[in-house]
Design an enzyme around this catalytic site. Structure first.
Site, PDB file in Angstrom:
ATOM      1  CE  LYS A 113      -1.464  -3.775   0.874  1.00  0.00           C
ATOM      2  NZ  LYS A 113      -0.401  -4.293  -0.034  1.00  0.00           N
ATOM      3  CD  GLU A 165       2.820  -6.207   1.482  1.00  0.00           C
ATOM      4  OE1 GLU A 165       1.634  -6.195   1.108  1.00  0.00           O
ATOM      5  OE2 GLU A 165       3.679  -5.414   1.046  1.00  0.00           O
ATOM      6  CB  CYS A 201       2.634  -2.657   2.003  1.00  0.00           C
ATOM      7  SG  CYS A 201       3.814  -2.231   0.697  1.00  0.00           S
TER       8      CYS A 201
END
Length: 272
Positions: free
Chosen positions: A113, A41, A155
């Site tokens: 994300k 990330e 993440c």
């Protein structure tokens, strides 16, 4: 059998330096016999000072780190799972975007994300990702990669089983979970959750991570992992050093696990 390379890095605040790290990792990965490279990330820049970072966050087509990844893919013949970049989104907000770069330099998949890291930790760390970033809304997979059907996450998504339920239903062979995990949360949950997600989806998990002390003052947990569909850790790069690691993804292992424990086939819908 497919060999992959995993970049564990200590990204700084200058995209140019991070682009150079990515490019060298691709060269090293190709020399090591890999067909794909996975990065963490925020490969392009890790900077908690958003005013300063704003000067470097540009549209996807103008991003120098993406350009470096595309050039590296063309030169080395690798697929590159670019963990994520901060890019200009819509309405003046940013997107935390994962990109899959094909060997011809084209973008094979994009994933923004979904789950924003808005937390207050006991260590005193406070994070509000949603103050600057617009969350995504789409589940994204890419077919016909060297590791088969690849699911994309980033993440904090790791903590939300519904996303991995959806990826499991799509019969992903591997799931990328690039990260910049904090040290307290990493020590508590990183290995546990990565192994759980692999078992739930009966899929390989590939989790490239940021590590160590960063220019912006933060510390990240590291321990880039590759986990097989049975939940066994086949690569753990530790929590100290940046570098490139290698793992072999065996599709026969996936088939064997799904035959022994056909949880995907046995899954039933549960009414709320």
């Amino acid at each position: 059998m497919t060999r992959i390379a995993v970049l564990q890095m200590t990204a700084g605040i200058q995209p140019g330096a991070n682009a150079a790290t990515l490019y060298e990792a691709a060269v090293q990965g190709a020399r090591g016999g890999a067909e794909m490279l996975f990065t963490p990330e925020m490969t392009g820049m890790l900077d908690r000072d958003r005013s300063r970072a704003a000067n470097e966050i540009v549209a996807e087509e103008d991003n120098p780190v993406l350009a470096s990844a595309q050039a590296a893919a063309i030169e080395t013949g690798l697929w590159i799972g670019l963990g994520s970049l901060a890019v200009q989104g819509v309405g003046g907000r940013w997107a935390n975007r994962s990109l899959l770069v094909a060997p011809d330099g084209s973008i094979a998949a994009r994933y923004d994300k979904i789950h924003m890291f808005d937390v207050d930790l006991a260590s005193g760390e406070s994070w509000r990702e949603s103050n600057a970033f617009e969350p995504g809304s789409e589940v994204v997979t890419a077919d016909d990669t060297p590791v088969g059907r690849l699911g994309l996450t980033v993440c904090y998504d790791l903590r939300f089983p519904a996303l991995f339920e959806a990826l499991g239903q799509r019969r992903c062979d591997a799931i990328a979970i690039p990260a910049a995990f904090t040290v307290p949360t990493g020590e508590a949950h990183w290995h546990l959750l990565q192994r759980a997600r692999a078992v739930e989806a009966s899929a390989w998990v590939i989790a490239a991570a940021q590590v160590g002390e960063h220019e912006d003052g933060r510390r990240t947990y590291g321990h880039s992992l590759v986990v097989d569909p049975w939940g066994e850790v086949v690569l753990d790069m530790g929590g100290e050093d940046a570098g490139v690691g290698f793992a072999d993804i065996d599709p026969a292992r996936t088939a064997d696990v799904r035959a022994q424990l056909p949880s995907l086939a046995n899954r039933r819908s549960i009414a709320n």
